[in-house]
Design a protein around this motif. Structure first.
Motif, short mmCIF file in Angstrom:
data_model
loop_
_atom_site.label_atom_id
_atom_site.label_comp_id
_atom_site.label_asym_id
_atom_site.label_seq_id
_atom_site.Cartn_x
_atom_site.Cartn_y
_atom_site.Cartn_z
N GLY A 127 0.84 -1.20 0.00
CA GLY A 127 0.00 0.00 0.00
C GLY A 127 0.87 1.24 0.00
O GLY A 127 1.59 1.51 0.96
N LEU A 128 0.85 1.98 -1.09
CA LEU A 128 1.58 3.24 -1.18
C LEU A 128 0.59 4.39 -1.10
O LEU A 128 -0.22 4.59 -2.00
CB LEU A 128 2.37 3.32 -2.49
CG LEU A 128 3.48 2.28 -2.68
CD1 LEU A 128 4.18 2.50 -4.02
CD2 LEU A 128 4.50 2.32 -1.54
N ASP A 129 0.62 5.10 0.02
CA ASP A 129 -0.30 6.21 0.25
C ASP A 129 0.51 7.50 0.18
O ASP A 129 1.40 7.73 1.00
CB ASP A 129 -0.94 6.09 1.63
CG ASP A 129 -1.66 4.76 1.81
OD1 ASP A 129 -2.15 4.23 0.80
OD2 ASP A 129 -1.73 4.25 2.94
N ALA A 130 0.21 8.33 -0.81
CA ALA A 130 1.06 9.49 -1.07
C ALA A 130 0.31 10.81 -0.96
O ALA A 130 -0.89 10.90 -1.22
CB ALA A 130 1.67 9.36 -2.46
N LYS A 131 1.07 11.82 -0.54
CA LYS A 131 0.55 13.18 -0.46
C LYS A 131 1.60 14.09 -1.07
O LYS A 131 2.74 14.11 -0.59
CB LYS A 131 0.32 13.53 1.01
CG LYS A 131 -0.58 14.71 1.25
CD LYS A 131 -0.88 14.81 2.73
CE LYS A 131 -2.00 15.81 2.96
NZ LYS A 131 -2.41 15.86 4.34
N ASP A 132 1.24 14.75 -2.15
CA ASP A 132 2.17 15.66 -2.85
C ASP A 132 3.48 14.95 -3.23
O ASP A 132 4.57 15.52 -3.12
CB ASP A 132 2.46 16.90 -1.98
CG ASP A 132 1.18 17.59 -1.51
OD1 ASP A 132 0.23 17.63 -2.31
OD2 ASP A 132 1.12 18.03 -0.36
N GLY A 133 3.36 13.68 -3.62
CA GLY A 133 4.53 12.94 -4.10
C GLY A 133 5.31 12.19 -3.03
O GLY A 133 6.17 11.37 -3.33
N TYR A 134 5.01 12.49 -1.75
CA TYR A 134 5.72 11.83 -0.64
C TYR A 134 4.84 10.79 0.04
O TYR A 134 3.62 10.98 0.17
CB TYR A 134 6.15 12.87 0.41
CG TYR A 134 7.29 13.73 -0.04
CD1 TYR A 134 8.61 13.37 0.21
CD2 TYR A 134 7.06 14.91 -0.75
CE1 TYR A 134 9.67 14.16 -0.22
CE2 TYR A 134 8.10 15.71 -1.18
CZ TYR A 134 9.41 15.33 -0.92
OH TYR A 134 10.45 16.11 -1.35
N THR A 166 -2.70 5.15 -3.45
CA THR A 166 -3.73 6.10 -3.01
C THR A 166 -3.16 7.50 -2.94
O THR A 166 -2.12 7.71 -2.32
CB THR A 166 -4.25 5.74 -1.60
OG1 THR A 166 -4.65 4.38 -1.57
CG2 THR A 166 -5.42 6.61 -1.19
N ASP A 167 -3.85 8.44 -3.57
CA ASP A 167 -3.51 9.85 -3.37
C ASP A 167 -4.39 10.36 -2.23
O ASP A 167 -5.61 10.48 -2.37
CB ASP A 167 -3.78 10.65 -4.65
CG ASP A 167 -3.35 12.10 -4.52
OD1 ASP A 167 -3.61 12.70 -3.47
OD2 ASP A 167 -2.75 12.64 -5.47
N ILE A 168 -3.75 10.65 -1.09
CA ILE A 168 -4.50 11.01 0.13
C ILE A 168 -5.34 12.27 -0.07
O ILE A 168 -6.44 12.39 0.47
CB ILE A 168 -3.52 11.19 1.31
CG1 ILE A 168 -2.86 9.85 1.63
CG2 ILE A 168 -4.22 11.74 2.53
CD1 ILE A 168 -1.67 9.95 2.55
N ASN A 169 -4.82 13.19 -0.86
CA ASN A 169 -5.57 14.44 -1.08
C ASN A 169 -6.92 14.19 -1.76
O ASN A 169 -7.83 15.00 -1.65
CB ASN A 169 -4.76 15.42 -1.94
CG ASN A 169 -3.62 16.04 -1.16
OD1 ASN A 169 -3.72 16.22 0.05
ND2 ASN A 169 -2.52 16.34 -1.84
N ARG A 170 -7.01 13.05 -2.45
CA ARG A 170 -8.26 12.75 -3.18
C ARG A 170 -9.18 11.83 -2.38
O ARG A 170 -10.37 11.73 -2.69
CB ARG A 170 -7.95 12.04 -4.50
CG ARG A 170 -6.96 12.74 -5.41
CD ARG A 170 -7.52 14.02 -6.01
NE ARG A 170 -6.55 14.68 -6.87
CZ ARG A 170 -6.63 14.69 -8.19
NH1 ARG A 170 -7.60 14.09 -8.82
NH2 ARG A 170 -5.72 15.33 -8.90
N ASP A 171 -8.65 11.14 -1.36
CA ASP A 171 -9.42 10.06 -0.71
C ASP A 171 -10.65 10.59 0.02
O ASP A 171 -10.55 11.50 0.84
CB ASP A 171 -8.53 9.30 0.27
CG ASP A 171 -9.18 7.99 0.69
OD1 ASP A 171 -9.31 7.11 -0.17
OD2 ASP A 171 -9.59 7.87 1.85
#
Length: 238
Positions: A127-134, A166-171
């Motif tokens: 599971g790779l959960d990213a925010k602004d690339g990090y 997962t892009d956290i900003n979109r979740d």
């Protein structure tokens, strides 16, 4: 492409969070087992489950619910949330799940991921959960200071069977997934990608089908809020 309807479990109930915020959650009437039954009745074959209690506690907190769902319905289940040791992975595999998702523990300790892939071949999803690339860790409360693509480069040869990106900003926001970033990950990854976070309409699902190296897509809040009808969604499930 596989469709993964989502069930997030907190306090034995189905919930949805906005951007992973435990203080910004919606509880739903159906229990996780009833929700799984509903998905099965509509003809879905796969299921994405997150044990939010497990994510907070680092234990297989809702193992009994998972065992119940596996034993009652012939569904291929991927499960994540607080899986931090081999014992937890073994418990889930013994329960009959198809894939165990490793997140924070794998990002903090790459060797744990490597050994897990060796011990449980074809059973480990990342599971790779990213925010602004990090990458984010610990239930999205911490930023790991690791760029997603750099981390992926390091672990690409470990034998992970699928990546859930997962892009956290979109979740939970229903603003469409971050297709651009997902495509970059899919291009670099040795294993197929599951798109997660922000699915808002059937158009998102159809767009996902046009991308390369995408195995499936997770749909959560849009189902619960009635934006996507299960009978339409299941037609895209292959």
């Amino acid at each position: 492409m596989k469709i993964f309807p989502a069930i997030d479990i907190k306090d034995k109930k189905c919930v949805r969070l906005v951007k992973g915020d435990f203080d910004n959650k919606t509880e739903y009437e159906l229990s996780p087992v009833e929700q799984a039954s509903k998905y099965k009745d509509h003809g879905f074959k796969n299921l994405h489950i997150v044990d939010l209690d497990g994510a907070l506690e680092g234990e297989t907190t809702n193992l009994d619910i998972i065992q119940d769902i596996v034993s009652k319905f012939d569904l291929k289940i991927e499960i994540g949330g607080g899986v931090r040791n081999f014992e937890s992975i073994q418990k889930y595999i013994d329960a009959g799940v198809e894939k165990v998702i490793l997140g924070s523990a794998a990002i903090k300790d790459k060797n744990f991921l490597k050994e897990a892939c060796q011990k449980f071949p074809n059973k480990i999803a990342l599971g790779l959960d990213a925010k602004d690339g990090y990458l984010s860790i610990s239930g999205w409360k911490e930023n790991s200071n690791q760029l997603t693509l750099d981390y992926l480069k390091d672990v690409n040869g470990y034998g992970v069977s699928r990546i859930i990106y997962t892009d956290i900003n979109r979740d939970g926001m229903k603003q469409s997934p971050n297709f651009e970033e997902t495509s970059k990950i899919a291009e670099k990854s040795n294993c197929p990608i599951i798109i997660s976070g922000g699915v808002s309409s059937m158009d998102d699902v159809k767009k996902a089908k046009t991308l390369k190296n995408i195995e499936g897509i997770i749909v959560g809040k849009a189902i619960y809020d009635g934006d996507i009808k299960l009978q339409e969604l299941v037609k895209e499930d292959a």
